[in-house]
Design an enzyme around this catalytic site. Structure first.
Site, PDB file in Angstrom:
ATOM      1  N   CYS A 161      47.458  35.966  33.521  1.00 55.54           N
ATOM      2  CA  CYS A 161      48.052  37.173  34.107  1.00 55.54           C
ATOM      3  C   CYS A 161      49.533  37.034  34.448  1.00 55.54           C
ATOM      4  O   CYS A 161      50.193  38.020  34.753  1.00 55.54           O
ATOM      5  CB  CYS A 161      47.275  37.588  35.356  1.00 55.54           C
ATOM      6  SG  CYS A 161      45.491  37.585  35.106  1.00 55.54           S
ATOM      7  N   HIS A 292      50.962  41.376  43.159  1.00 57.27           N
ATOM      8  CA  HIS A 292      50.013  41.160  42.065  1.00 57.27           C
ATOM      9  C   HIS A 292      48.812  42.087  42.261  1.00 57.27           C
ATOM     10  O   HIS A 292      48.378  42.752  41.329  1.00 57.27           O
ATOM     11  CB  HIS A 292      49.589  39.698  42.020  1.00 57.27           C
ATOM     12  CG  HIS A 292      48.736  39.346  40.852  1.00 57.27           C
ATOM     13  ND1 HIS A 292      49.110  39.617  39.547  1.00 57.27           N
ATOM     14  CD2 HIS A 292      47.518  38.741  40.774  1.00 57.27           C
ATOM     15  CE1 HIS A 292      48.163  39.198  38.720  1.00 57.27           C
ATOM     16  NE2 HIS A 292      47.183  38.667  39.440  1.00 57.27           N
ATOM     17  N   HIS A 326      44.570  46.423  35.427  1.00 58.34           N
ATOM     18  CA  HIS A 326      45.166  45.108  35.201  1.00 58.34           C
ATOM     19  C   HIS A 326      45.385  44.924  33.707  1.00 58.34           C
ATOM     20  O   HIS A 326      44.431  44.799  32.938  1.00 58.34           O
ATOM     21  CB  HIS A 326      44.242  44.022  35.742  1.00 58.34           C
ATOM     22  CG  HIS A 326      44.879  42.673  35.841  1.00 58.34           C
ATOM     23  ND1 HIS A 326      46.045  42.344  35.181  1.00 58.34           N
ATOM     24  CD2 HIS A 326      44.508  41.549  36.534  1.00 58.34           C
ATOM     25  CE1 HIS A 326      46.368  41.093  35.446  1.00 58.34           C
ATOM     26  NE2 HIS A 326      45.453  40.597  36.277  1.00 58.34           N
TER      27      HIS A 326
END
Length: 399
Positions: A161, A292, A326
């Site tokens: 990520c 995040h 995401h």
């Protein structure tokens, strides 16, 4: 060292097919998470996704390609955002092919977005398809290199990520050290059975639109998209429109767990502290944090704790994954674009669907869009599997 300026941006996500549409959705607090129409999966009707609205045929057509070109959805998403970025920066073919122009892209899914076809080819279930050379993580980067005749340094990063945040970090370092004059940085990931099944096995997918930093959050939504930024050294960007600077960066690894962050946020604290220090500013000078914020139990609690350790008074923060889902390897670049828009237009974007802030902390994310908010520095966090934590600081021109 040379200052690194951002002179062009391109993006495609569930909230817009280009920079303007994404910006409008952020301002209107319009999320793109919902039913998937183009993604074929058992979970298609069971889970919400942040799916790009354009079909595979639409993306191929926009690039003047046919299905027989061997371009996966990962490749065409990358091409769409990349083309917008270089046009926004006004780059000529001569500049793209210059040895001083580098390309650093990122992806976690790569060509595995066509999981069924990959299975057929890998197990010799049929004659080799047109996608045989498209499955690798770097396939989309090679397509960009071929299409735009890029001759300078190229690389593809996969650190989960944090992948495209690390692409930005590396690109900025190449310019600061004089190894490149211009670096096009970013990342891409498409929805894939491979990743959906994997995240489902981890039991961290929500059956409803995600709620980052809410006490009752129950998981993330997977999304797809691509984003690219054109970074140029100050000496060659003279006279150009410049959105912001890449002011600082930090990277660390807490080496705690394959898919979870350490409870004491050691990696997150270190990456944020490094980024702020390398930007030459005090934590109190950060005006906004694009967190995040995945909406998993582990990430949001750990990140919130980390923020309280780095900042005496935590500045306004939000998770724009509540808009896009995401986007994995694209997330760092997508959220970098959103961070730069925050600086350029003096505004802060909401963290959607928060009702009760994460306990036991008393700091709540920004719940509504804010305009006319002076933003000189933004901290953007991207924390990947394996504990790879990257933080970026973007600064206003002149700050």
């Amino acid at each position: 060292m040379k200052r690194v300026l951002i002179t062009g941006m391109g993006i495609i996500t569930a909230i817009g097919d280009d920079l303007t549409e994404n910006h409008t959705s952020l301002r209107c607090s319009k999320a793109g998470i919902g039913e998937a129409f183009h993604f074929d999966s058992y979970y298609k009707d069971l889970l919400p996704f942040g799916e790009v609205k354009l079909s595979n045929a639409d993306l191929l057509s926009a690039a003047n390609l046919t299905r027989h070109s061997g371009y996966t959805r990962t490749c065409t998403l990358a091409l769409k955002a990349f083309d917008e970025a270089i046009r926004d920066a006004g780059l000529s073919q001569e500049e793209l092919s210059s040895w001083g122009t580098a390309l650093i892209s990122a992806s976690t899914v790569g060509g595995m977005c066509i999981t069924d076809q990959l299975y057929q080819d890998a197990n010799l279930k049929a004659s080799a398809s047109e996608f045989v050379d498209s499955y690798g993580c770097a396939a989309h980067t090679l397509r960009l290199v071929e299409r735009y005749n890029i001759k300078g340094f190229t690389d593809t990063i996969n650190t989960a990520c944090s992948s495209s945040a690390n692409a930005i970090l590396l690109g900025a370092r190449l310019i600061r050290s004089g190894r490149a004059n211009r670096v096009i940085v970013g990342g891409v990931d498409a929805l894939a059975k491979y990743t959906v099944n994997g995240f489902n096995a981890l039991k961290i997918l929500s059956s409803a639109p995600c709620r980052p930093f809410d006490e009752n959050r129950d998981g993330l939504n997977l999304g797809e998209g691509a984003a690219y930024l054109v970074l140029e050294s100050e000496d060659i960007a003279k006279g150009k429109k410049c959105y912001a600077t890449v002011a600082g960066y930090g990277n660390s690894n807490d080496a705690h767990h394959p898919s979870a962050m350490s409870d004491n946020a050691v990696g997150a604290i270190l990456s944020m502290s490094q980024a702020i220090k390398s930007a030459g500013i005090h934590p109190s000078e950060v005006d906004y944090i694009n967190a995040h914020g995945t909406a998993t139990a582990n990430n949001d609690a750990v990140e919130t704790y980390g923020l309280t350790e780095v900042f005496d008074q935590v500045p306004p923060y939000s998770s724009t994954k509540s808009f896009t889902g995401h986007t994995l390897g694209a997330a760092g670049a997508v959220e970098a674009v959103f961070s730069v828009l925050s600086i350029y237009y003096s505004e802060i974007y909401a963290s959607l669907r928060v009702e009760t802030p994460v306990q036991p902390f008393s700091i709540a994310p920004v719940a509504r869009y804010r305009s006319d908010s002076p933003v000189n520095f933004v901290l953007s966090n991207s924390f990947g599997f394996g504990g790879n934590c990257t933080s970026l600081v973007f600064g206003k021109i002149g700050s």
